[in-house]
Design a protein around this motif. Structure first.
Motif, PDB file in Angstrom:
ATOM      1  N   TYR A  78      -4.290   9.148  -3.721  1.00  0.00           N
ATOM      2  CA  TYR A  78      -4.947   8.401  -4.801  1.00  0.00           C
ATOM      3  C   TYR A  78      -4.951   9.263  -6.061  1.00  0.00           C
ATOM      4  N   TYR A  79      -4.711   8.657  -7.207  1.00  0.00           N
ATOM      5  CA  TYR A  79      -4.480   9.447  -8.416  1.00  0.00           C
ATOM      6  C   TYR A  79      -5.662  10.346  -8.769  1.00  0.00           C
TER       7      TYR A  79
ATOM      8  N   HIS B 140       0.828  -1.201   0.000  1.00  0.00           N
ATOM      9  CA  HIS B 140       0.000   0.000   0.000  1.00  0.00           C
ATOM     10  C   HIS B 140       0.867   1.257   0.000  1.00  0.00           C
TER      11      HIS B 140
ATOM     12  N   PHE C 190       2.507   1.616  -3.603  1.00  0.00           N
ATOM     13  CA  PHE C 190       1.547   1.861  -4.684  1.00  0.00           C
ATOM     14  C   PHE C 190       0.365   2.711  -4.219  1.00  0.00           C
ATOM     15  N   SER C 191       0.606   3.638  -3.307  1.00  0.00           N
ATOM     16  CA  SER C 191      -0.460   4.467  -2.735  1.00  0.00           C
ATOM     17  C   SER C 191      -1.352   5.151  -3.762  1.00  0.00           C
ATOM     18  N   PRO C 192      -0.810   5.699  -4.847  1.00  0.00           N
ATOM     19  CA  PRO C 192      -1.685   6.383  -5.806  1.00  0.00           C
ATOM     20  C   PRO C 192      -2.745   5.487  -6.451  1.00  0.00           C
ATOM     21  N   LEU C 193      -2.636   4.169  -6.275  1.00  0.00           N
ATOM     22  CA  LEU C 193      -3.600   3.245  -6.884  1.00  0.00           C
ATOM     23  C   LEU C 193      -4.705   2.826  -5.920  1.00  0.00           C
ATOM     24  N   PHE C 194      -4.627   3.265  -4.658  1.00  0.00           N
ATOM     25  CA  PHE C 194      -5.597   2.846  -3.651  1.00  0.00           C
ATOM     26  C   PHE C 194      -6.487   4.013  -3.262  1.00  0.00           C
TER      27      PHE C 194
END
Length: 366
Positions: free
Chosen positions: A41-42, A28, A31-35
């Motif tokens: 988050y993006y 997490h 890859f925070s921008p994907l959650f």
């Protein structure tokens, strides 16, 4: 004969639960921008960029030197040449892989235990029975539960935030978050594990009580209204320029709307070490709490907004990941060892005015 000794086993059967939790946290973090439950988050980042572009266009129309190009407006050298900006990036990974994970895990476990002791195991067990309601009646119950939950959790966070500034021992840990001298969205994560534990424990207890009592009363818990995988109120809060709260982009809502809805400027003023801004704007989501308790301030522009802590807090010492972690313990110990001074005489609070206590204390730094 099958030579794969792991055949037929799930990961949960092989690794301890805390190891799995740590690996999930590691994924997490990276890859925070994907959650969707991540502040960066993006979708939230893109919406903040859109708000920033509106600010940029207005500055350019006004002829400001700050708006030479959108790229230079987003990434000014005065910020990205500052050591504080790069420390925040290093600290994000250091903190989330270590202290943040431990503090929130322990805080959640402790909050669950306290709630169970207060309302009983039966109510806690019933709180796991989540039901999606239909029709107008179901919609009304769901909305009422979500609004009450938002108010309860946000007031708990507001009051905990207030205490972090007013109780000297707690301030030694909270000043880590305020020690950033320049800010960008990752500066949001410059937090001490003690802060994380405090929020996890207090919000966990109050919101857990609400959920358990609702389950005890209704026999179930109404499901949330979700948007792209997040509770709708939390999604909207993050979508409305959340990532500009920790940035140089000044965005405030016009007139009295800034007293109703959270704006990036509201939180930037809170981070300012200007004398007029110290111990102001504690609210996270509802600025109403600051208005109610006399801690609201909103200047027309950010000419006096300067990030960082005052000289007596020695923010310059907090210049590495390890120092951000360990120096607050030293400072907290010094506070505990310090002889208590005689309390100065203060005016009595006005009877019936709940804001008086806050207002009187907010005039001095603990």
């Amino acid at each position: 004969m099958d030579t794969d000794i792991l055949s037929g086993y799930a990961v949960e059967d092989i690794l301890p639960s805390y190891v799995i939790s740590f690996l999930v946290n590691l994924r997490h973090t990276i890859f925070s921008p994907l959650f969707v439950d991540s502040r960066i988050y993006y979708v939230y980042v893109l919406s903040s960029l859109a708000f920033a572009y509106v600010v940029y266009r207005r500055l350019r129309k006004a002829g400001s030197d700050e708006a030479e190009s959108f790229r230079s407006f987003l990434f000014p050298k005065r910020i990205w040449s500052h050591p504080s900006a790069w420390l925040d990036l290093r600290y994000y990974f250091f903190h989330h892989i270590t202290g943040f994970f431990v503090a929130t895990f322990i805080g959640s476990m402790a909050a669950g235990s306290v709630v169970a002791m207060i309302v009983g195991l039966d109510a806690v067990s019933a709180s796991s029975q989540v039901r999606t309601l239909t029709g107008w009646e179901g919609f009304g119950i769901t909305m009422a539960f979500m609004i009450v939950g938002l108010v309860v959790a946000d007031f708990t966070a507001f009051y905990m935030h207030y205490l972090q500034h007013k109780i000297p021992v707690l301030w030694q840990f909270h000043k880590v978050h305020h020690s950033a001298e320049v800010m960008h969205p990752i500066s949001n994560f410059r937090e001490h594990p003690i802060d994380n534990f405090a929020y996890s424990l207090t919000i966990g207890i109050t919101y857990g009580l609400l959920v358990a009592l609702t389950a005890k009363w209704l026999g179930y818990v109404p499901d949330m209204i979700w948007l792209l995988g997040a509770p709708v109120f939390m999604f909207l809060f993050n979508f409305m320029g959340y990532n500009l709260r920790h940035s140089h982009v000044w965005l405030r809502w016009p007139g009295r709307w800034s007293m109703v809805f959270p704006s990036p400027a509201h939180h930037q003023v809170h981070h300012s070490c200007h004398p007029d801004h110290l111990d102001k704007n504690f609210a996270f989501i509802l600025p109403f709490w600051d208005v109610l308790f006399g801690t609201y301030v909103m200047p027309e522009d950010n000419r006096d907004v300067k990030f960082g802590v005052t000289e007596k807090d020695r923010g310059g010492e907090l210049n590495s990941c390890l120092r951000l972690y360990f120096l607050p313990f030293r400072d907290a110990w010094r506070v505990l060892k310090r002889p208590k001074a005689a309390a100065p005489a203060t005016a009595e609070p006005v009877p019936g005015n709940p804001a008086a206590t806050f207002t009187d204390e907010a005039s001095q730094k603990a």
